[in-house]
Design an enzyme around this catalytic site. Structure first.
Site, mmCIF file in Angstrom:
data_model
loop_
_atom_site.group_PDB
_atom_site.id
_atom_site.type_symbol
_atom_site.label_atom_id
_atom_site.label_comp_id
_atom_site.label_asym_id
_atom_site.label_seq_id
_atom_site.Cartn_x
_atom_site.Cartn_y
_atom_site.Cartn_z
ATOM 1 N N LYS A 83 8.202 -6.118 -0.583
ATOM 2 C CA LYS A 83 6.776 -6.454 -0.470
ATOM 3 C C LYS A 83 6.514 -7.742 0.310
ATOM 4 C CE LYS A 83 5.067 -2.978 -2.889
ATOM 5 N NZ LYS A 83 4.183 -1.955 -2.274
ATOM 6 N N GLU A 105 -4.066 -5.664 -5.151
ATOM 7 C CA GLU A 105 -3.825 -4.854 -6.332
ATOM 8 C C GLU A 105 -2.318 -4.792 -6.539
ATOM 9 O OE1 GLU A 105 -2.599 -3.154 -3.044
ATOM 10 O OE2 GLU A 105 -4.744 -3.596 -3.268
ATOM 11 N N SER A 371 14.745 -0.900 -2.497
ATOM 12 C CA SER A 371 13.525 -1.659 -2.189
ATOM 13 C C SER A 371 13.231 -2.807 -3.134
ATOM 14 C CB SER A 371 12.321 -0.712 -2.155
ATOM 15 O OG SER A 371 12.206 -0.016 -3.387
#
Length: 388
Positions: A83, A105, A371
């Site tokens: 991210k 969010e 990830s």
């Protein structure tokens, strides 16, 4: 057509937001061509986030399954997941546009933490919307966001998960867009967000492509990545789209596809619809109402998928499969015990699919996008297994 991925994508928003999104598109187009912007972003990715991430040969895992498996180690990045690639990029874009505040969010909390991190680094105000259910599952990440100076706004509406957090973020954006940038975390939402997120996450695939050729002298047979909204997957897939590499997105089958308690939009029973400003595959009932979803993983617990993934599926450029909570847990433990790596529950779904891939394609060369790391999930897993 601009803003479309075949029949998918678009900008299904109020008239108030249309000029805002057009302005965002223009600013992004300018920024991506700006050498100073790119130089600054690359500096932060390298010296702050920790890029490039290794492409690691998981020998013991591969030997056990009968595959040659490389892990793209996004879990080693600052904040613990992919991210940060996007939040640094969009944080700099917000400053480029003269915005003073970012909102986001979050489901699993990783995007929220990465947004709060980028905001603290760049001196931006930051509010994070999170469903109450997800906030309970991810208490550690809620606290991390607060430590970083963000305000965490728990959402009690609807299913109290990512869908409802996005609803609140979009409402805030519509009201406060003059000084606020909505730092959307996945490759979904109204155009140009899918394009922007793909651009900032494609660093994953660009690195992986160079690294696998250096290690193996060829491209892989398969790329495997978990898919919620789809940012880590599209980031890995993007540089391979024109190549003869098989792309596999792994959705959350939850308690099983037949139970309806899952989050499998393409591999389950999703239908084409509109959610959060984009046309894509959506889980909905016979009347078009959005269904509640279920996954042990908060980051995959979302009723829609990014529009480019829907297009890749309909064009038969990528395959989408589903892995249950139970299989994801097996994948979690498998990676822990073969490689000494504790994965997040999201990529544990990708690991959980590998035994099936191996049965049908033994000996294949595979890249799995790892990830995120599993620190955030250890307590939840321990409670589910009766350890705590």
């Amino acid at each position: 057509m601009k803003g479309r991925y075949g029949e998918f994508g678009g900008k299904y928003v109020s008239e108030l937001l249309l000029p805002v999104l057009d302005q965002l598109d223009r600013a992004f187009s300018m920024a991506r061509r700006d050498s100073q912007f790119n130089s600054l972003l690359n500096m932060y990715l390298k010296k702050y986030a920790g890029r490039p991430t290794p492409l690691y040969l998981a020998e013991r895992l591969g030997k056990k399954l009968g595959l040659r498996i490389y892990l793209k180690r996004e879990d080693l990045l600052h904040t613990g997941a992919h991210k940060i690639n996007n939040t640094l990029g969009q944080g700099l874009l917000a400053k480029y546009m003269g915005k003073k505040r970012v909102i986001a969010e979050t489901g699993a909390g990783q995007h929220g933490v990465a947004t709060a991190t980028a905001a603290a680094l760049l001196g931006l105000e930051c509010d994070i919307f999170m469903g109450e259910k997800d906030g309970e599952r991810q208490k550690l990440n809620v606290y991390r966001m607060k430590l970083l100076g963000a305000k965490v706004k728990l959402v009690s509406a609807g299913s109290k998960t990512l869908k409802d957090a996005i609803n609140e973020a979009l409402r805030d954006y519509a009201t406060n867009h003059r000084d606020t940038h909505h730092l959307l975390g996945s490759a979904l939402g109204p155009y140009p967000f899918p394009k922007i997120v793909k651009h900032f996450q494609s660093v994953i695939g660009k690195e992986a492509k160079r690294q696998i050729i250096k290690e193996e002298g060829r491209l892989p047979d398969f790329l495997v990545a978990c898919v919620g909204g789809g940012s880590n997957a599209i980031g890995l897939f993007a540089p391979f789209l024109s190549k003869k590499v098989k792309l596999i997105g792994v959705e959350a089958a939850g308690r099983g596809l037949k139970t309806k308690k899952h989050a499998a939009r393409i591999s389950g029973d999703g239908k084409v619809g509109i959610l959060h400003g984009t046309r894509t595959y959506v889980l909905q009932d016979r009347y078009g109402q959005i269904r509640e979803t279920h996954s042990i993983s908060a980051g995959l617990d979302y009723p829609a998928i990014g529009p480019e993934h829907s297009n890749l599926y309909t064009r038969q450029k990528a395959a989408y499969v589903a892995v249950t909570d139970k299989a994801a847990m097996k994948g979690f433990h498998l990676l822990c015990r073969t490689e000494g790596i504790i994965p997040a529950l999201e990529p544990a779904h990708a690991i959980g699919y590998l035994p099936k891939l191996a049965r049908h394609n033994p000996g294949s060369l595979v890249i799995v996008n790892l990830s995120g790391r599993g620190d955030k999930d250890v307590e939840q897993i321990a409670r589910a297994e009766g350890v705590l």
